[in-house]
Motif scaffolding. Structure first.
Motif, short mmCIF file in Angstrom:
data_model
loop_
_atom_site.label_atom_id
_atom_site.label_comp_id
_atom_site.label_asym_id
_atom_site.label_seq_id
_atom_site.Cartn_x
_atom_site.Cartn_y
_atom_site.Cartn_z
N LEU A 72 0.73 -22.14 13.55
CA LEU A 72 0.52 -21.35 14.29
C LEU A 72 1.49 -20.88 15.75
CD1 LEU A 72 -3.08 -21.97 15.74
CD2 LEU A 72 -2.15 -19.61 14.17
N LEU A 73 2.47 -21.88 16.51
CA LEU A 73 3.61 -21.97 17.35
C LEU A 73 4.76 -21.88 16.38
CD1 LEU A 73 2.40 -24.69 19.57
CD2 LEU A 73 1.92 -22.07 19.82
N LEU A 74 4.85 -22.16 15.64
CA LEU A 74 6.36 -21.70 15.28
C LEU A 74 6.49 -20.80 13.85
CD1 LEU A 74 6.82 -25.47 12.77
CD2 LEU A 74 7.93 -24.93 15.04
N GLU A 75 5.10 -20.35 13.52
CA GLU A 75 5.14 -19.03 12.81
C GLU A 75 5.07 -17.54 13.95
OE1 GLU A 75 2.70 -16.17 9.73
OE2 GLU A 75 1.78 -18.41 10.03
N ALA A 101 12.78 -29.28 11.18
CA ALA A 101 11.67 -30.13 10.99
C ALA A 101 11.73 -31.54 10.07
CB ALA A 101 10.26 -29.62 10.54
N PHE A 102 11.91 -32.73 11.21
CA PHE A 102 12.40 -33.95 10.06
C PHE A 102 11.00 -34.28 10.40
CE2 PHE A 102 16.13 -32.65 11.44
CZ PHE A 102 17.01 -32.49 10.29
N LEU A 103 10.27 -35.09 9.13
CA LEU A 103 8.89 -35.83 9.23
C LEU A 103 8.96 -36.60 8.69
CD1 LEU A 103 7.12 -31.98 7.96
CD2 LEU A 103 7.33 -33.26 10.15
N GLY A 104 7.87 -38.54 8.97
CA GLY A 104 8.21 -38.72 8.82
C GLY A 104 7.16 -39.56 7.34
N THR A 105 7.66 -40.41 6.31
CA THR A 105 6.05 -40.81 5.52
C THR A 105 5.94 -42.44 5.54
OG1 THR A 105 8.46 -41.50 3.47
CG2 THR A 105 7.84 -39.19 4.05
N LEU A 157 2.21 -26.80 6.11
CA LEU A 157 3.50 -26.16 6.12
C LEU A 157 4.53 -25.63 5.94
CD1 LEU A 157 4.39 -28.38 9.48
CD2 LEU A 157 3.56 -26.45 9.35
N LEU A 158 4.43 -25.80 4.19
CA LEU A 158 5.73 -25.80 3.63
C LEU A 158 5.47 -24.04 3.10
CD1 LEU A 158 7.79 -25.69 1.13
CD2 LEU A 158 5.53 -27.28 -0.33
N ALA A 159 3.87 -23.56 3.00
CA ALA A 159 3.69 -22.43 2.73
C ALA A 159 4.08 -21.10 4.04
CB ALA A 159 2.09 -22.47 3.04
N ILE A 160 3.98 -21.90 4.94
CA ILE A 160 5.09 -20.81 6.16
C ILE A 160 5.96 -20.87 5.51
CG2 ILE A 160 5.06 -20.90 8.72
CD1 ILE A 160 3.32 -22.97 8.89
N LYS A 161 7.04 -22.09 5.83
CA LYS A 161 8.41 -22.35 5.50
C LYS A 161 8.80 -21.39 3.94
CE LYS A 161 11.94 -25.70 3.50
NZ LYS A 161 12.05 -24.79 2.49
N LYS A 162 8.04 -21.27 3.36
CA LYS A 162 8.45 -20.45 2.08
C LYS A 162 8.14 -18.71 2.68
CE LYS A 162 6.09 -23.10 -1.40
NZ LYS A 162 5.13 -22.81 -2.12
N ARG A 163 7.32 -17.92 3.08
CA ARG A 163 7.27 -17.32 3.78
C ARG A 163 8.84 -16.48 5.32
NH1 ARG A 163 2.20 -17.72 6.24
NH2 ARG A 163 3.28 -16.04 7.41
N GLY A 181 12.99 -17.70 5.61
CA GLY A 181 14.55 -18.64 4.98
C GLY A 181 14.70 -20.08 6.63
N ALA A 182 14.42 -18.88 7.37
CA ALA A 182 14.87 -19.70 8.80
C ALA A 182 14.05 -21.35 9.46
CB ALA A 182 15.38 -19.04 10.00
N PHE A 183 13.24 -21.44 8.23
CA PHE A 183 11.98 -22.46 8.22
C PHE A 183 12.83 -23.26 7.59
CE2 PHE A 183 8.00 -24.14 8.75
CZ PHE A 183 8.23 -25.60 9.49
N GLU A 184 13.20 -25.05 8.19
CA GLU A 184 13.74 -25.89 7.38
C GLU A 184 13.12 -27.26 7.30
OE1 GLU A 184 18.27 -26.06 6.53
OE2 GLU A 184 17.94 -25.75 8.59
N MET A 185 12.24 -27.70 5.85
CA MET A 185 11.45 -29.06 6.79
C MET A 185 12.24 -30.06 5.35
SD MET A 185 7.65 -27.54 6.47
CE MET A 185 6.72 -29.22 6.52
N PHE A 186 12.31 -31.32 5.99
CA PHE A 186 12.62 -32.68 6.15
C PHE A 186 11.99 -33.70 5.36
CE2 PHE A 186 16.40 -29.89 7.60
CZ PHE A 186 16.98 -30.14 6.62
#
Length: 209
Positions: free
Chosen positions: A43-46, A57-61, A74-80, A82-87
């Motif tokens: 919600l905050l990022l959107e 955003a860099f996320l551990g596994t 979060l990937l659903a938000i990223k798809k909408r 282009g300025a959101f990158e997730m790694f």
């Protein structure tokens, strides 16, 4: 600069919101992401993305604690946007274990660095300790944070998150969960099979009688 703990009037969720408020550039690095945390941060990022912010955003596994459903949210938000990158960490090098939230605006940097991952508990109820700081963009902490996130990008330890990467992780996560449940059951059965001290006391009473 001040200390953040999860108290009724001042929790990590509030602190993260403060860091991101008005930020033009946002950088996040956390070891674990769960569905509740993804919904809170999502919600905050959107809201910031709608205002033109750029986000990484860099996320551990490690240990497969990060939940596929959380990544999918979060990937659903990223798809909408282009300025959101997730790694997503590839798990091939050292354990990825930071908990850092950085918001940059003109001339100013806010950051929250400490123990809180992106989970509901970490952001609201767990015993957590973090430092919330605001510095000018030309100060050393600002420069150090910029270099740190640039190092994450260049380290070769991450894959940009997309449907394929998520699917691969979800498959490994499913296998890990199955093994975890099997081990937990074996441990539970093992403890149940151990000699009960109450039975021992009963035998001792009979012996004494």
């Amino acid at each position: 600069m001040r200390l953040i703990q999860n108290k009724a009037s001042d929790d990590h969720r509030t602190a993260v919101a403060h860091v991101l408020e008005g930020a033009e550039q946002i950088s996040i690095a956390v070891a674990f992401l769960k569905e509740g945390g993804a919904r809170i941060i999502g919600l905050l990022l959107e809201a910031r993305l709608k205002q033109g912010a750029k986000i990484e955003a860099f996320l551990g596994t490690d240990f497969y604690i990060t939940e596929p459903k959380a990544l999918a949210h979060l990937l659903a938000i990223k798809k909408r946007f282009g300025a959101f990158e997730m790694f997503l960490a590839n798990g091939k090098t050292a354990t990825f274990h930071p908990k850092s939230y950085v918001g940059r605006s003109e001339g100013q940097v806010r950051c929250l660095i400490g123990s809180a991952n992106l989970t509901t508990g970490a952001l609201t109820t767990n015993d957590e300790i973090s430092i919330l700081a605001t510095v000018n963009s030309d100060e050393q902490l600002s420069s150090d944070l910029k270099v740190t996130f640039a190092d994450f990008r260049e380290s070769g330890s991450f894959q940009e998150l997309d449907d394929l990467v998520l699917g691969q992780y979800a498959s490994r996560h499913k296998d890990a969960e199955r093994l975890r449940r099997k081990l937990e059951k074996e441990l539970e059965d093992n403890f149940a099979a151990q000699f009960d001290l109450r039975r021992l006391n009963g035998c001792l009473r009979q012996y004494r009688a």
